[in-house]
Design a protein around this motif. Structure first.
Motif, short mmCIF file in Angstrom:
data_model
loop_
_atom_site.label_atom_id
_atom_site.label_comp_id
_atom_site.label_asym_id
_atom_site.label_seq_id
_atom_site.Cartn_x
_atom_site.Cartn_y
_atom_site.Cartn_z
N ALA A 39 -0.84 -12.38 -0.56
CA ALA A 39 -0.39 -13.75 0.00
C ALA A 39 1.07 -14.07 -0.59
N HIS A 40 1.12 -13.36 -1.44
CA HIS A 40 2.60 -13.50 -2.25
C HIS A 40 3.64 -12.98 -1.18
N ALA A 41 3.30 -11.58 -0.70
CA ALA A 41 4.23 -10.97 0.42
C ALA A 41 4.26 -11.60 1.64
N ARG A 42 3.39 -12.51 1.79
CA ARG A 42 3.45 -13.30 3.14
C ARG A 42 4.34 -14.52 3.05
N ARG A 43 4.30 -15.44 1.77
CA ARG A 43 5.24 -16.32 1.55
C ARG A 43 6.74 -15.90 1.25
N ARG A 44 6.53 -14.60 0.95
CA ARG A 44 8.12 -14.15 0.47
C ARG A 44 8.42 -13.00 1.18
N PRO A 45 8.48 -12.99 2.60
CA PRO A 45 8.50 -11.91 3.58
C PRO A 45 9.95 -11.01 3.18
N GLU A 46 11.31 -11.91 2.66
CA GLU A 46 12.11 -11.23 2.48
C GLU A 46 12.16 -10.06 1.28
N LEU A 47 11.12 -10.10 0.55
CA LEU A 47 10.90 -8.96 -0.49
C LEU A 47 10.65 -7.68 -0.01
N GLY A 48 9.92 -7.71 1.16
CA GLY A 48 9.67 -6.46 2.07
C GLY A 48 8.61 -5.78 1.54
N TRP A 49 7.50 -6.28 1.02
CA TRP A 49 6.31 -5.81 0.53
C TRP A 49 5.25 -5.73 1.91
N ASP A 50 4.65 -4.66 1.82
CA ASP A 50 3.32 -4.40 3.01
C ASP A 50 2.00 -4.21 2.28
N ALA A 51 0.83 -4.33 2.81
CA ALA A 51 -0.43 -3.95 2.28
C ALA A 51 -0.53 -2.79 1.71
N GLN A 52 -0.16 -1.69 2.57
CA GLN A 52 -0.15 -0.24 1.75
C GLN A 52 0.61 -0.22 0.48
N GLN A 53 1.69 -0.79 0.41
CA GLN A 53 2.62 -0.54 -0.97
C GLN A 53 1.86 -1.52 -2.03
N ILE A 54 1.06 -2.54 -1.50
CA ILE A 54 0.34 -3.27 -2.74
C ILE A 54 -0.49 -2.61 -3.21
N ASP A 55 -1.45 -1.76 -2.29
CA ASP A 55 -2.63 -1.08 -2.62
C ASP A 55 -2.07 0.16 -3.74
N ASP A 56 -0.93 0.88 -3.14
CA ASP A 56 -0.35 1.94 -4.16
C ASP A 56 -0.04 1.37 -5.33
N LEU A 57 0.65 0.21 -5.45
CA LEU A 57 0.92 -0.41 -6.48
C LEU A 57 -0.34 -0.71 -7.45
N LEU A 58 -1.54 -1.02 -7.02
CA LEU A 58 -2.68 -1.32 -7.61
C LEU A 58 -3.49 0.09 -8.30
N PHE A 59 -3.11 1.17 -7.38
CA PHE A 59 -3.48 2.43 -8.10
C PHE A 59 -2.68 2.67 -9.47
N TYR A 60 -1.19 2.69 -9.27
CA TYR A 60 -0.56 2.66 -10.39
C TYR A 60 -1.09 2.08 -11.42
N GLY A 61 -1.16 0.75 -11.49
CA GLY A 61 -1.39 -0.23 -12.14
C GLY A 61 -2.76 -0.10 -13.01
N VAL A 62 -4.00 0.43 -12.08
CA VAL A 62 -5.01 0.69 -12.74
C VAL A 62 -5.08 1.85 -13.76
N LEU A 63 -4.23 2.69 -13.29
CA LEU A 63 -4.00 3.88 -14.24
C LEU A 63 -3.40 3.36 -15.60
N GLY A 64 -2.34 2.60 -15.36
CA GLY A 64 -1.72 2.05 -16.67
C GLY A 64 -2.60 1.05 -17.64
N VAL A 65 -3.46 0.22 -16.85
CA VAL A 65 -4.18 -0.57 -17.68
C VAL A 65 -5.07 0.38 -18.40
N ILE A 66 -5.79 1.05 -17.93
CA ILE A 66 -6.94 1.92 -18.60
C ILE A 66 -6.28 2.89 -19.73
N LEU A 67 -5.34 3.67 -19.18
CA LEU A 67 -4.85 4.51 -20.29
C LEU A 67 -3.96 4.01 -21.35
N GLY A 68 -3.32 2.80 -21.01
CA GLY A 68 -2.45 2.33 -22.11
C GLY A 68 -3.12 1.27 -22.69
#
Length: 262
Positions: A39-68
């Motif tokens: 939703a944030h990517a749609r309202r701010r398209p100039e930021l240049g985010w797509d669904a695949q990048q958000i999914d990739d970011l979630l993967f990194y984030g999950v590892l950071g949350v659990i391990l950290g």
């Protein structure tokens, strides 16, 4: 007098597998992250985010949350115990996660993501800052369902008895944190990030907002029994939140100054 409903911590059982409410809250947080990110990517398209990048970011984030989160709990709260019982460091099913450790883990994970996707680190943290608070709210709701991390004894009209702890009326501090660190912080950041801001400023507002709300909510939360209150009668959570506010203020000043100079 309000009494905690004493929910069954197991939401449902599938054969020998027990699905716990707290695990479902983590799942809810991850789903909210993706939905809000798109939703944030749609309202701010100039930021240049797509669904695949958000999914990739979630993967990194999950590892950071659990391990950290786990490492932070070990180092910030019970270092002596876990260094004496190293095998139990891996017993995550027994509980023991720390927000501040998870936060540091996410920062490292986001740095790795930013490098691999050739994005400025602060541009990534600015994007994810509004996506985090509702996930935090889900976690606090899980704490309330489990009847854990209870509040201090009080006589306020909305005090609640947690029979699994004792029969004293206490602050429902999990709901304070749900409201402040979750809902209020989300509204603040979601509105603030709707328009272009100097790079790093949204991240700074997150640091200041979370740190301030956490310190406020901790005045109603029972300190960890193995730590108690520390210097100046502040809890560990409050002391760990103070640097967030200081760093956030410095980041905000730098972001505003750089924007003024350009």
């Amino acid at each position: 007098m309000l009494v905690h409903p004493q929910f069954n911590p197991v939401a449902l059982s599938i054969g020998p597998l027990d699905v716990r409410w707290y695990g479902l809250m983590y799942l809810t947080a991850f789903i909210l992250f993706v939905a809000l990110g798109r939703a944030h990517a749609r309202r701010r398209p100039e930021l240049g985010w797509d669904a695949q990048q958000i999914d990739d970011l979630l993967f990194y984030g999950v590892l950071g949350v659990i391990l950290g989160g786990r490492l932070g709990y070990i180092l910030f709260y019970k270092p002596a115990y876990y260094f004496s019982h190293p095998v139990e460091m891996f017993a995550v099913w027994q509980g023991g996660m720390a927000f501040h450790g998870g936060f540091l883990g996410v920062l490292i994970a986001v740095w790795l993501f930013a490098r691999s996707h050739d994005r400025p680190w602060l541009a990534v943290t600015d994007f994810i800052a509004p996506l985090v608070p509702l996930g935090l709210a889900a976690g606090r709701l899980g704490n309330f369902i489990n009847g854990e991390l209870v509040g201090r004894v009080t006589d306020v009209p909305w005090a609640m008895i947690f029979p699994q702890v004792d029969m004293q009326p206490r602050h429902p501090s999990q709901l304070y944190q749900f409201t402040l660190e979750g809902v209020c912080l989300f509204v603040l950041l979601w509105v603030f990030s709707a328009k272009p801001r100097p790079r790093g400023l949204v991240s700074a507002v997150f640091l200041i907002g979370y740190g301030g709300f956490r310190i406020l909510a901790e005045f109603g939360r029972e300190p960890d029994d193995f730590l108690g209150l520390l210097a100046l009668n502040l809890s560990m959570g409050q002391w760990l939140s103070l640097p967030m506010i200081v760093i956030g203020i410095v980041m905000a000043a730098i972001a505003v100054r750089r924007a003024a100079d350009t």
